[in-house]
Design an enzyme around this catalytic site. Structure first.
Site, mmCIF file in Angstrom:
data_model
loop_
_atom_site.group_PDB
_atom_site.id
_atom_site.type_symbol
_atom_site.label_atom_id
_atom_site.label_comp_id
_atom_site.label_asym_id
_atom_site.label_seq_id
_atom_site.Cartn_x
_atom_site.Cartn_y
_atom_site.Cartn_z
ATOM 1 C CB SER B 65 -0.945 -0.040 1.198
ATOM 2 O OG SER B 65 -0.919 1.176 1.886
ATOM 3 N NE ARG B 67 6.695 -1.550 -4.295
ATOM 4 C CZ ARG B 67 7.872 -1.187 -4.768
ATOM 5 N NH1 ARG B 67 8.833 -0.868 -3.932
ATOM 6 N NH2 ARG B 67 8.091 -1.148 -6.048
ATOM 7 C CG ASP B 68 -0.711 0.720 -3.868
ATOM 8 O OD1 ASP B 68 -1.687 0.270 -3.292
ATOM 9 O OD2 ASP B 68 0.048 0.033 -4.570
ATOM 10 C CE1 TYR B 69 -1.355 7.551 -0.043
ATOM 11 C CE2 TYR B 69 -0.780 5.286 0.422
ATOM 12 C CZ TYR B 69 -1.624 6.357 0.593
ATOM 13 O OH TYR B 69 -2.715 6.252 1.376
#
Lengths: 466, 109
Positions: B65, B67-69
């Site tokens: 999650s 890394r999603d940013y």
């Protein structure tokens, strides 16, 4: 802007600065005086924003953040409970099985926790067929473990050599079929060796521990024959026979509180007898008379401290003083292994008594509260769970506030059981000794670490792999 | 200029923590460059067990999650939705053609 908070840690001042012990990780760092002073100044700031910290201190605090001593403050995250987390024995493969081969003994040691080897019942022997079955069970239940350990114990296991032989041969066959490494160990009083037994121990590479408590008068007072009369002469003859057959032996010492002021002398005496290693255990308080006074606890620490100092002197010369207690402690500190349980009891470590019943550990054999199934039906998980829970509960609060909780995790179940359930002492009775001993080890480790190439350091590193 | 260290890792655990800090610094650099492949173990609905230990937002979230940013800023990858090399669903592409419909076919250990 990121806010930080201080993770639980403990500082031990040194001449150069301080040692910093990260409580939950069991990590150990050396701080120079600048880091120590900076930490001292900012330790009370909580939460802390690095942006607000002057340049000269920020570098040190960033290093502390990298060391996970200063950790991000997460407002909505549930705070982790500080106490040692509860583990579940379910699914933990069996790794070590202690066989109570003979629940009887030819000695009557003054401090025996097994009531003359019987563990409170009538004297009895494990029959060889059950021994074989137990050995197979160990391998069958060992899951993905690469190695397993079979411990031959008693009472005096050599009073039942047929079962020893049966268990060893069966374990070897089963281990070889499963492609696993097997470690065999035997704890004996050393009075019953015959050429047949010695040849067997040598050929099957059984690791032998001989119980011997020191110089003749001390040993004989602690460990007489059941019919009276000292055993020192026979035990030392047993040690000599082991040496003659090329079987390395470790000495296992048990001392009553009134003997704790003689630790260095006992240690030297045993080294003089040519043993490979000496481990010293304070006798468990099986009777109120064996509960130590504060002065006697001080004697114990002083004795261990003296041996630790000698260990350090020897290490500087590249030699390893074979003091098992300290080698074990240094090995664990080196790895920084944070414990989730004080020992393996119930988590891959079980004892089986002569009737084929499982107990949490060898010392708790015969204690109904710690019984957990039998060979027929397998270890009883629910009983293991409840026994482990009951053992941990009294210290939960106490451990939550202790810096040593992940190194100790509450201490020996049996020792706690005796002190708290039978003698009515408050939980934490052993902490007065355990904490200074761990601190002694931490400080010694840090000093030895300054010489990473030292062969003793390498031996310590290897030891924790064992 | 190399900063002078005031803290020295002594035991193996301390060294591991130190290496982690160094490794994490590299990860932050990597994320600001071209998008990298997802790391760590993640599955479709279980967003993973690795938490973001960095002081950067989203602190404490699981790594995929986190890394999603940054991951989504590059070529619009959605890392948490991609079972990576560590997934134990070896025939994912056969069992789960349409995630929303076929996710029940996935049998994890």
């Amino acid at each position: 802007m990121q806010a930080y908070t201080w993770a639980d840690h403990r500082l031990f001042p040194t001449q150069e600065g301080a040692l910093l012990f990260g409580v939950d990780h069991a990590s150990l760092f050396a701080l120079d005086s600048r880091a120590r002073d900076t930490l001292g100044r900012w330790r009370s700031a909580d939460p802390l924003a690095l942006e607000d910290v002057p340049e000269e201190a920020r570098g040190v605090l960033e290093e502390l953040r990298d060391a996970q001593v200063l950790v991000p403050l997460v407002p909505h995250r549930r705070p982790r409970p500080a106490a040692v987390p509860e583990l579940d024995p379910a699914g933990v493969p069996l790794e070590t099985l202690v066989l109570e081969v003979a629940q009887t003994c030819n000695l009557r040691c003054s401090y025996c926790y097994a009531h003359g080897g019987t563990y409170g019942g009538t004297p009895r022997l494990l029959d060889p067929e059950t021994a074989r079955r137990a050995a197979r069970t160990l391998l069958e239940r060992s899951g993905d473990r690469r190695g397993v350990t079979l411990v031959l114990f008693g009472g005096e296991p050599l009073l039942n050599f047929p079962a020893v032989r049966a268990a060893v041969e069966e374990a070897e066959a089963a281990a070889s079929a499963a492609g696993k490494e097997l470690t065999l160990s035997l704890t004996t009083n050393g009075t019953l060796f015959t050429p047949e037994i010695l040849a067997f121990l040598r050929d099957h590479r059984v690791l032998v521990s001989v119980s011997i408590d020191g110089p003749p008068e001390l040993h004989d007072r602690n460990r007489p024959y059941s019919g009276g009369g000292g055993t020192y002469g026979d035990v030392t003859a047993g040690l000599a026979a082991l040496a003659q057959w090329g079987i390395p032996a470790a000495a296992r010492v048990t001392l009553a509180p009134r003997q704790w002021d003689r630790i260095p002398e006992v240690f030297d005496h045993l080294l003089g007898l040519g043993v490979r290693e000496v481990g010293i255990a304070p006798a468990s308080p099986v009777t109120p008379e064996l509960l130590p006074t504060a002065d006697q606890e001080e004697d114990l620490l002083r004795g261990f401290r003296t041996l630790a100092e000698r260990f350090e002197t020897e290490a500087r010369q590249g030699r390893c003083l074979p003091f098992a207690n300290l080698l074990d402690l240094l090995g664990r500190l080196h790895a920084g292994r944070a414990k989730g349980a004080p020992c393996g009891a119930g988590y891959g470590y079980l004892a089986l008594d002569a009737d084929g019943r499982y107990f949490l550990c060898h010392r708790l054999a015969g204690e109904e509260d710690f019984a957990a199934g039998d060979l027929e039906t397998g270890p009883d998980l629910e009983k293991l769970r409840s026994a482990l829970r009951a053992a941990a509960a009294p210290r939960r609060e106490l451990c939550a506030h202790c810096w040593a909780r992940r190194l100790c995790a509450g201490g020996c179940h049996y020792e706690n059981h005796l002190r708290e359930n039978l003698l009515g002492r408050a939980p934490g009775d052993s902490c007065r000794f355990i904490r200074p001993w761990l601190e002694l080890g931490l400080r010694l480790y840090a000093r030895l670490r300054a010489e990473p190439e030292n062969p003793v350091m390498q031996r310590i590193a290897r030891r924790q792999e064992c | 200029m190399m900063k002078q260290k005031t803290i020295q890792a002594l035991n193996e655990k301390a060294r591991a923590i130190e290496r982690l800090a160094q490794g994490e610094a590299k990860n932050v650099e990597a994320l600001s460059g071209p998008p990298a492949m997802p790391q760590g173990c993640t599955t479709i609905f279980d967003t993973g067990w690795e938490t973001n230990p960095r002081p950067e937002y989203p602190v404490g979230n699981c790594q995929p999650s986190a890394r999603d940013y940054s991951g989504c800023a590059g070529d619009c990858w959605w890392p948490a939705q991609v079972p990576d090399g560590l997934t134990n669903q070896k025939v994912f592409h056969e069992d789960c053609l349409v995630i929303a419909k076929d996710f029940r076919n996935l049998k994890y250990d």
